[in-house]
Design a protein around this motif. Sequence first.
Motif, PDB file in Angstrom:
ATOM      1  N   GLN A  36      77.154  39.487  51.097  1.00 32.01           N
ATOM      2  CA  GLN A  36      77.806  38.673  50.065  1.00 32.01           C
ATOM      3  C   GLN A  36      78.972  37.851  50.611  1.00 32.01           C
ATOM      4  O   GLN A  36      79.572  37.077  49.868  1.00 32.01           O
ATOM      5  CB  GLN A  36      78.311  39.580  48.933  1.00 32.01           C
ATOM      6  CG  GLN A  36      77.223  40.313  48.184  1.00 32.01           C
ATOM      7  CD  GLN A  36      76.449  39.409  47.247  1.00 32.01           C
ATOM      8  OE1 GLN A  36      76.817  38.257  47.031  1.00 32.01           O
ATOM      9  NE2 GLN A  36      75.363  39.916  46.669  1.00 32.01           N
ATOM     10  N   ARG A  38      80.944  34.925  52.064  1.00 33.28           N
ATOM     11  CA  ARG A  38      80.624  33.499  51.905  1.00 33.28           C
ATOM     12  C   ARG A  38      81.055  32.694  53.128  1.00 33.28           C
ATOM     13  O   ARG A  38      81.828  31.749  53.029  1.00 33.28           O
ATOM     14  CB  ARG A  38      81.279  32.967  50.641  1.00 33.28           C
ATOM     15  CG  ARG A  38      80.768  33.630  49.366  1.00 33.28           C
ATOM     16  CD  ARG A  38      81.559  33.177  48.162  1.00 33.28           C
ATOM     17  NE  ARG A  38      81.309  31.800  47.817  1.00 33.28           N
ATOM     18  CZ  ARG A  38      80.466  31.402  46.856  1.00 33.28           C
ATOM     19  NH1 ARG A  38      79.774  32.303  46.171  1.00 33.28           N
ATOM     20  NH2 ARG A  38      80.314  30.126  46.588  1.00 33.28           N
ATOM     21  N   TRP A  43      76.253  28.873  51.301  1.00 31.49           N
ATOM     22  CA  TRP A  43      76.928  29.297  50.069  1.00 31.49           C
ATOM     23  C   TRP A  43      77.611  28.122  49.367  1.00 31.49           C
ATOM     24  O   TRP A  43      77.727  28.101  48.140  1.00 31.49           O
ATOM     25  CB  TRP A  43      77.990  30.350  50.393  1.00 31.49           C
ATOM     26  CG  TRP A  43      77.450  31.691  50.764  1.00 31.49           C
ATOM     27  CD1 TRP A  43      77.300  32.204  52.026  1.00 31.49           C
ATOM     28  CD2 TRP A  43      77.005  32.716  49.868  1.00 31.49           C
ATOM     29  NE1 TRP A  43      76.784  33.475  51.963  1.00 31.49           N
ATOM     30  CE2 TRP A  43      76.599  33.813  50.653  1.00 31.49           C
ATOM     31  CE3 TRP A  43      76.915  32.805  48.475  1.00 31.49           C
ATOM     32  CZ2 TRP A  43      76.110  34.997  50.086  1.00 31.49           C
ATOM     33  CZ3 TRP A  43      76.431  33.974  47.912  1.00 31.49           C
ATOM     34  CH2 TRP A  43      76.030  35.057  48.710  1.00 31.49           C
ATOM     35  N   THR A  44      78.106  27.155  50.154  1.00 32.98           N
ATOM     36  CA  THR A  44      78.891  26.044  49.596  1.00 32.98           C
ATOM     37  C   THR A  44      77.971  24.846  49.428  1.00 32.98           C
ATOM     38  O   THR A  44      78.075  23.846  50.140  1.00 32.98           O
ATOM     39  CB  THR A  44      80.059  25.702  50.529  1.00 32.98           C
ATOM     40  OG1 THR A  44      80.699  26.916  50.940  1.00 32.98           O
ATOM     41  CG2 THR A  44      81.084  24.817  49.833  1.00 32.98           C
ATOM     42  N   THR A 153      73.850  30.435  45.217  1.00 35.87           N
ATOM     43  CA  THR A 153      74.601  31.677  45.080  1.00 35.87           C
ATOM     44  C   THR A 153      73.734  32.803  44.534  1.00 35.87           C
ATOM     45  O   THR A 153      74.089  33.983  44.652  1.00 35.87           O
ATOM     46  CB  THR A 153      75.828  31.489  44.176  1.00 35.87           C
ATOM     47  OG1 THR A 153      75.416  31.146  42.849  1.00 35.87           O
ATOM     48  CG2 THR A 153      76.732  30.392  44.726  1.00 35.87           C
ATOM     49  N   MET A 156      70.875  33.304  48.028  1.00 31.34           N
ATOM     50  CA  MET A 156      71.348  33.978  49.242  1.00 31.34           C
ATOM     51  C   MET A 156      71.219  35.504  49.111  1.00 31.34           C
ATOM     52  O   MET A 156      70.614  36.156  49.976  1.00 31.34           O
ATOM     53  CB  MET A 156      72.774  33.560  49.569  1.00 31.34           C
ATOM     54  CG  MET A 156      72.899  32.125  50.091  1.00 31.34           C
ATOM     55  SD  MET A 156      72.261  31.895  51.774  1.00 31.34           S
ATOM     56  CE  MET A 156      73.706  32.311  52.746  1.00 31.34           C
ATOM     57  N   GLU A 298      85.817  25.288  46.612  1.00 29.57           N
ATOM     58  CA  GLU A 298      85.470  25.813  47.928  1.00 29.57           C
ATOM     59  C   GLU A 298      85.210  24.672  48.901  1.00 29.57           C
ATOM     60  O   GLU A 298      84.758  23.590  48.499  1.00 29.57           O
ATOM     61  CB  GLU A 298      84.212  26.679  47.789  1.00 29.57           C
ATOM     62  CG  GLU A 298      83.839  27.473  49.016  1.00 29.57           C
ATOM     63  CD  GLU A 298      82.710  28.441  48.710  1.00 29.57           C
ATOM     64  OE1 GLU A 298      81.990  28.809  49.663  1.00 29.57           O
ATOM     65  OE2 GLU A 298      82.524  28.821  47.533  1.00 29.57           O
ATOM     66  N   ASN A 300      83.551  23.928  53.051  1.00 27.09           N
ATOM     67  CA  ASN A 300      82.800  24.485  54.169  1.00 27.09           C
ATOM     68  C   ASN A 300      82.355  23.336  55.061  1.00 27.09           C
ATOM     69  O   ASN A 300      82.555  22.155  54.723  1.00 27.09           O
ATOM     70  CB  ASN A 300      81.595  25.289  53.692  1.00 27.09           C
ATOM     71  CG  ASN A 300      81.295  26.485  54.591  1.00 27.09           C
ATOM     72  OD1 ASN A 300      81.450  26.397  55.813  1.00 27.09           O
ATOM     73  ND2 ASN A 300      80.886  27.593  53.997  1.00 27.09           N
TER      74      ASN A 300
END
Length: 355
Positions: A36, A38, A43-44, A153, A156, A298, A300
């Motif tokens: 989990q 990130r 994830w982003t 989300t 994953m 977020e 990334n």
Amino acid sequence: MQIGIAGAGVLGRLLAWRLVRAGHRVTIFDPADGPQARGAAGWTAAGMLSPSAELECSDLQVFQDGLDSIKMWSEIVAALPGAPDFARHGSLLLAHRGDGGAARRLVDLIERKAPEPHRPRPLDAESLGELEPDVHGPSLAWFLPHEGAIDPTQLMPALYEGAKTADWRWSRTVKEVGTGFLVAGGLRHVFDHVFDVRGLGQRPAKGPAAGCMDVRGVRGEIFLVQNRNVRLARPVRLLHPRHRVYIVPRRDHHFVIGASEIESEDRSPVSLRTTVELLAAAHSVLPGLAEARIVHMETNLRPALRDNLPRIEQASGLTRINGLFRHGWMIAPAMAERAIIQAGIPFPSRGATAA
């Protein structure tokens, strides 16, 4: 076969899921501290499946991989635990009147590159209102009927759960990858075949190195907001002269807001300028978002090569995949399947064909 995978992003998890189902023994190494965490760029992401819209900065191979992957996602999602969200209701390109020139240039580019069934279809105000009653403000609109969206989300963790019988080695940074081996945790691990899908993690700490792709990071920034009074059935992109702002609906009246790309490897939090520009642009399309609550923001880095196109490099006992850029979720299933087949690993190919 004994398969090693360096990297547990979207590609690493898809490869693990495919290979475990094909009966192979799979070991995955990743620096994250658990499934989990990130850290991976996957994830982003907004999870748009938009092969036609992405022709702005891609070629026909990426387009075809996108079409094939949409078919694959429908099958993958149906086989995963937790019923991750997958929708294929098309997408919208929108523009305000003052930005019409820039928007039409982009639409013309897509029309020149896309096969006829996948070209943007102009919409008048009434047709737009029927598709998306809560969209107000843009005077120009086009519909791309064969596109869709997934929720990264949800996918994953679902891909991890679907391949839980694999050997997941968390908190293990891969320092070196070679033909049939990788080095992690100070140990050399030997396999029949290794897949290197570390993204930016493939880049050596000290300058260029033989066998490594020339990968760079491209900053992405997203917001997750919620307003239970706003409805949106499909992804929309606001075409602007300086950036492409997208809004993607998610479960329970959540919406992801972001922009396509920023040429920077800065991993710091979202800037004030980005916050003002992106949220104002989203509000200009969906006025109801004025009362939305910001749930999460977020940043990334997406891995990109010099030409912004993905690449598979194949050798005996080793496959490197990198450069998925902003197309990761859109093309990952097709890239993973092609890499497995090219590696000569026994695998029940589904024989994806064009839509």
